[in-house]
Design an enzyme around this catalytic site. Structure first.
Site, PDB file in Angstrom:
ATOM      1  N   HIS A 121       0.860  -1.183   0.000  1.00  0.00           N
ATOM      2  CA  HIS A 121       0.000   0.000   0.000  1.00  0.00           C
ATOM      3  C   HIS A 121       0.898   1.235   0.000  1.00  0.00           C
ATOM      4  CE1 HIS A 121      -2.819   2.976   1.743  1.00  0.00           C
ATOM      5  NE2 HIS A 121      -3.799   2.165   1.397  1.00  0.00           N
ATOM      6  N   ASP A 198       3.031  -4.466   8.016  1.00  0.00           N
ATOM      7  CA  ASP A 198       1.785  -3.723   7.809  1.00  0.00           C
ATOM      8  C   ASP A 198       0.644  -4.732   7.930  1.00  0.00           C
ATOM      9  OD1 ASP A 198      -0.494  -2.504   6.861  1.00  0.00           O
ATOM     10  OD2 ASP A 198       0.360  -1.876   4.939  1.00  0.00           O
ATOM     11  N   GLN A 201      -4.611  -5.226   6.782  1.00  0.00           N
ATOM     12  CA  GLN A 201      -5.578  -6.165   6.212  1.00  0.00           C
ATOM     13  C   GLN A 201      -5.556  -7.516   6.908  1.00  0.00           C
ATOM     14  OE1 GLN A 201      -7.858  -5.369   4.089  1.00  0.00           O
ATOM     15  NE2 GLN A 201      -7.113  -3.336   3.547  1.00  0.00           N
ATOM     16  N   LYS A 224     -10.794  -0.875  10.274  1.00  0.00           N
ATOM     17  CA  LYS A 224     -10.999  -2.048   9.423  1.00  0.00           C
ATOM     18  C   LYS A 224     -11.420  -3.271  10.229  1.00  0.00           C
ATOM     19  CE  LYS A 224      -7.462  -0.496   6.113  1.00  0.00           C
ATOM     20  NZ  LYS A 224      -8.314  -0.020   5.012  1.00  0.00           N
ATOM     21  N   CYS A 364      -4.787   2.634  -3.730  1.00  0.00           N
ATOM     22  CA  CYS A 364      -3.563   3.141  -3.080  1.00  0.00           C
ATOM     23  C   CYS A 364      -2.412   2.160  -3.255  1.00  0.00           C
ATOM     24  CB  CYS A 364      -3.802   3.420  -1.599  1.00  0.00           C
ATOM     25  SG  CYS A 364      -4.995   4.722  -1.287  1.00  0.00           S
TER      26      CYS A 364
END
Length: 406
Positions: A121, A198, A201, A224, A364
């Site tokens: 991302h 990261d 997700q 999220k 993104c």
């Protein structure tokens, strides 16, 4: 499959869009919020709204207890060693920028390397671009397989003794690929580099154990994973966080302020200048309680079933192109795709006319779009409140769009 009782706990799913019941397939962008989280935030504002760590009055103590209680819930959620390793931020973007601007700027020197992948991302690309430019370091990219996966051989080909930082998504927001972050961390550490994950997700869908992964930093967002917007987390190993300098200065992150010099508070507060995101933290704590009551393993299993069903149904449509690994066990709960001769934005508009919300654009992730040789794609993403009936309506919407654009 999770039951319809889950859906009843999300008030927004009772709404209509363009006169049709909403089918929300954009949870990778932001999830919907259950009643338990909405009530927790409302209860905080109604009963204990005050600033934290400051006053000695009752409301201030209640607010502080709620805020620090949420921090301990996060610690347990990702199995960190201690609550001091949990920094509250505005989200994944802020967390990754904090690592880049503090640890990166302090430790990367001219000629060093920073290694990321093509599937990152923008939030996990641009901060490292800035560090590399400022320090005259080299930014390197891990190659992907044809299916959009990272092999350990590809990692080994890029990580060298000059590498100071390896930063990789746990799960891709476009391809859905779940990456072997534990094994990548082992490679990074073998060369003396730190591992940044990261987990934007991954945190909503997978059980994360930072001690098992042995990552040095991990970032994720609350919005999220059923929590409010504006609250995020940076996990870091204590030794690294202790050695880092804050990048935001002001009230509450200081120990002593003189006319010409200041000293910082201990962890985690030295990285939380100003009034923190108290209600957001309370909401995040409530979201963690909610998700753990259902069970992250149950959520992951439910999403795998949905992905498997969606792939099977979508592949029956002529002219559809799916991106990322097709094995549901190797991907998160999202599917990125294109429909031949239909622009993703046109497709999303037609679906919206029927109450179906998906994502369209570059997500993104423009370097990944270039790798895919696409300017844009469409994305349907699933969560614990989605059902096979949602997917059926989505697939019928795709067929309708295909006919509409002829």
């Amino acid at each position: 499959m999770l039951t319809n009782k889950i859906r009843e706990q999300f008030p927004i799913l009772k709404e209509e869009v363009n006169g049709k019941p909403v089918v929300y397939l954009d949870s990778a962008a932001t999830s919907q919020k259950p009643q338990a989280v909405i009530e927790a935030v409302s209860h905080y504002y109604e009963t204990s709204n005050a600033n934290v760590h400051r006053g000695v009055h009752t409301l201030g103590n209640l607010a502080t207890d709620a805020y620090e209680g949420a921090r301990d819930k996060v610690r347990a959620f990702i199995n960190a060693n201690e609550a001091a390793e949990i920094i509250f931020t505005r989200g994944t973007t802020t967390s990754l920028n904090l690592v880049a601007q503090s640890y990166g700027m302090m430790n990367v020197e001219e000629g060093d390397e920073i290694v990321i992948s093509y599937m990152e991302h923008h939030s996990n690309i641009i901060p490292w671009q800035q560090v590399a430019k400022a320090k005259k370091a080299t930014l390197k990219y891990i190659e992907l397989t044809e299916d959009g996966e990272i092999t350990l051989d590809a990692v080994k080909a890029q990580v060298t003794d000059k590498t100071k930082i390896v930063s990789v998504a746990y799960a891709s927001n476009v391809l859905g690929t779940i990456n072997p972050v534990k094994e990548i961390a082992e490679i990074a550490h073998a060369h003396g580099a730190v591992m940044v994950v990261d987990a934007a997700q991954a945190a909503p869908h997978l059980k994360i154990d930072v001690q098992n992964i042995n990552c040095d930093f991990l970032a994720f967002s609350g919005h999220k994973m059923c929590a409010p917007t504006g609250i995020g987390v940076l996990y870091g190993k204590r030794a690294l966080l202790d050695a880092m300098e804050p990048v935001e200065f002001g009230g509450e992150m200081i120990d002593f302020v003189g006319l010409h010099d200041s000293t910082w508070k201990e962890l985690p507060w030295k990285f939380e200048g100003g009034t923190p995101i108290i209600a957001g933290a309370v909401g995040l704590g409530a979201a963690i309680d909610y998700l753990e009551e259902i069970g992250l393993d149950n959520i992951a299993r439910h999403e795998q079933e949905l992905v498997a069903y969606a792939i099977e149904r979508m592949q029956q449509i002529e002219g559809i192109q799916l991106y990322g690994p097709l094995d549901p066990a190797r991907r998160a709960g999202l599917i990125t795709f294109n429909l031949q001769e239909v622009h993703p934005h046109d497709l999303a508009t037609v679906l919206d006319m029927n109450g179906i919300a998906i994502r369209a654009g570059h997500h993104c992730a423009q370097p990944l779009m270039k790798w895919l040789e696409q300017s844009a794609t469409a994305r349907a993403s699933f969560y614990l409140y989605n059902t096979k009936e949602d997917i059926d309506q989505f697939v019928e919407g795709l067929k309708m769009a295909k006919e509409y654009f002829g």
